[in-house]
Enzyme design. Structure first.
Site, PDB file in Angstrom:
ATOM      1  CB  SER A  70      32.436  36.587  47.303  1.00 45.32           C
ATOM      2  OG  SER A  70      33.844  36.507  47.328  1.00 45.32           O
ATOM      3  CE  LYS A  89      30.731  40.727  49.908  1.00 46.27           C
ATOM      4  NZ  LYS A  89      31.430  41.667  49.059  1.00 46.27           N
ATOM      5  CD  GLU A 110      26.915  45.432  43.258  1.00 50.91           C
ATOM      6  OE1 GLU A 110      28.096  45.825  43.289  1.00 50.91           O
ATOM      7  OE2 GLU A 110      26.603  44.253  43.455  1.00 50.91           O
TER       8      GLU A 110
END
Ligand code: ARG
Length: 456
Positions: free
Chosen positions: A272, A278, A285
């Site tokens: 991130s 993260k 995805e």
């Protein structure tokens, strides 16, 4: 001379031109033209000298295209015109003989079917690699227990190998679908001319052999209007992409801290820009989100073709961008899925503890009653009562006392506790295709056989 008294309006030119995308057909166009001119010479339609000159010219055009040296001109409407224009610049007016006994209508159908066949084979090879990866993963996690889900609610435990192999069979069917696409596109359109055939005694079978087709299209009208091979490719691609999206969606869920079942390798994740802790499963995805794009190309092309009168209509030019984008997307996502799975790690403890609670044994308890002659429907109700009783008191099923049991399910006795104690509800699923280990091992053998068959 031209039939037209005015030059094309630039707006019309922009609308009509396909060169900005159909340049991707160039290698197929050159290959088919070389085969075509050789056939013309063999059939005595052009002289061998002219044919040799044209072939050399085509080779030179091909080299310019490969080397990025090919210069497009503003009035090159499509790749077919551009190649012929350049050929004639190189070899002179004899280049104009290439289009003897051919129309752009059978020419473009031939280029596109050649593209489809090439990419159907590429998709099969990529699916095969993914299937091999799934088998290897299943073998490494043969007896790792995890919850199986329905409605995303824990339902019955299964082995991770069994769950991974479920994807293997989906991709196996995709491989078969691309095989169908190849089988159904094994007919050469070239030689159909504009729509009615040509005024020369061509040898279409010779052409078919040279271009790797089993036979020739039977009907010239069908040949120039047919784009079924694109629909077949897109249909197979849409289904494969949908499978990839399901796989991606599960990896996204399983990578969450809430599940904690797996972790993708750093090579297939991103960080991130603001939250240093993260690690996001972006590849998974994107597998999830690319599928509708491929499916949309299929629906879009149905829209283009439906209601089109025979034979060639300019509408058919709209097949290409959809096809190219679908094959690019599918090839990229198949490679990403394989790469991501090669580096994935599963968390045995997390999966096992999620699979460990006793409630998934409810079906097994019901089946114990069935073994004692209780009709399954009734048994289902009895066990539902037991589960509710236990949940209300914050107990596991094995913590229900003998007294409570005799009241709630008088047909049950010590065998009930033995069943829960044994915790054998994975190994009890011994039916063919079930999750019990001996069945998973049989399945792995069949998967290996399917891999051998798919590489033949
Ligand atoms: N660019 C055209 C296409 O993609 C090639 C065929 C043109 N044929 C014609 N009769 N205008 O469909």
């Amino acid at each position: 001379m031209s039939r037209f008294a005015e030059p094309p309006d630039p707006v019309f030119q922009a609308l009509n031109s396909s060169i900005s995308f159909d340049h991707r057909l160039a290698p197929y166009d050159i290959e088919q033209s070389r085969a075509h001119v050789r056939m013309l010479a063999g059939a005595g339609i052009v002289s061998s000298d002219d044919a040799a000159t044209i072939e050399r010219g085509l080779e030179a055009v091909g080299a310019e295209l490969d080397g990025g040296l090919f210069e497009l001109r503003a009035d090159d409407e499509d790749i077919h015109m551009a190649i012929e224009r350049r050929l004639t610049e190189i070899v002179g007016p004899v280049g104009g003989k290439l289009h003897t006994a051919r129309s752009r209508n059978d020419q473009v159908a031939t280029d596109v079917v050649m593209y489809v066949r090439h990419h159907a084979r590429t998709a099969r090879a990529a699916l095969h690699a993914l299937m091999r990866t799934l088998v290897a993963l299943a073998e490494r996690h043969e007896d790792w227990a995890m919850p199986g889900y329905t409605h995303l609610q824990r339902a019955q435990p299964v082995y991770l190998s069994h769950h991974l192999l479920a994807y293997f069979w989906k991709f196996r069917r995709d491989h078969l679908r691309f095989g169908f696409c190849l089988a159904a596109s094994d007919e050469l359109p070239l030689g159909a001319g504009a729509l009615a055939g040509v005024n020369f005694d061509t040898d279409r079978h010779e052409l078919a052999r040279a271009l790797g087709f089993g036979t020739v299209a039977e009907n010239s009208i069908d040949a120039v209007s047919n784009r079924d091979f694109v629909l077949d490719y897109l249909a197979a691609a849409a289904t494969a992409a949908t499978h990839l999206s399901q796989l991606g969606a599960e990896i996204v869920l399983w990578s969450s801290q809430e599940f904690g079942f797996c972790e993708v390798s750093d090579a297939f994740a991103s960080g991130s820009s603001i939250m240093p802790q993260k690690k996001n499963p972006d590849a998974a995805e994107l597998l999830r989100s690319k599928a509708p794009r491929v499916a949309a190309h299929l629906i879009g092309l149905h829209g283009v073709i439906h209601g089109l009168p025979l034979t060639y209509n300019k509408d058919l030019q709209e097949d290409k961008e959809r096809l190219f984008d679908a094959s690019d997307t599918l090839e990229l996502t198949l490679a990403a899925a394989t790469g991501m799975l090669e580096g994935i790690s599963f968390q045995r403890e997390r999966m096992a503890s999620a699979a460990a609670d006793e409630f998934p044994a409810a079906t097994d308890v019901a089946d114990l009653l069935v073994g004692r002659g209780v009709p399954f429907r009734e048994a289902h109700g009895v066990v539902a009562g037991l589960v509710r009783h236990a949940l209300e008191r914050g107990k596991q099923l094995s913590e229900v006392t003998a007294e409570e049991l005799s009241e709630l399910a008088p047909q049950l006795d010590a065998a009930y506790y033995a069943l829960l104690e044994e915790g054998a509800w994975l190994e009890s699923k011994r039916s063919e295709g079930g999750t019990a280990l001996p069945r998973v091992r049989e399945q792995l053998e069949r998967a290996h056989a399917a891999l051998v068959e798919a590489s033949a």
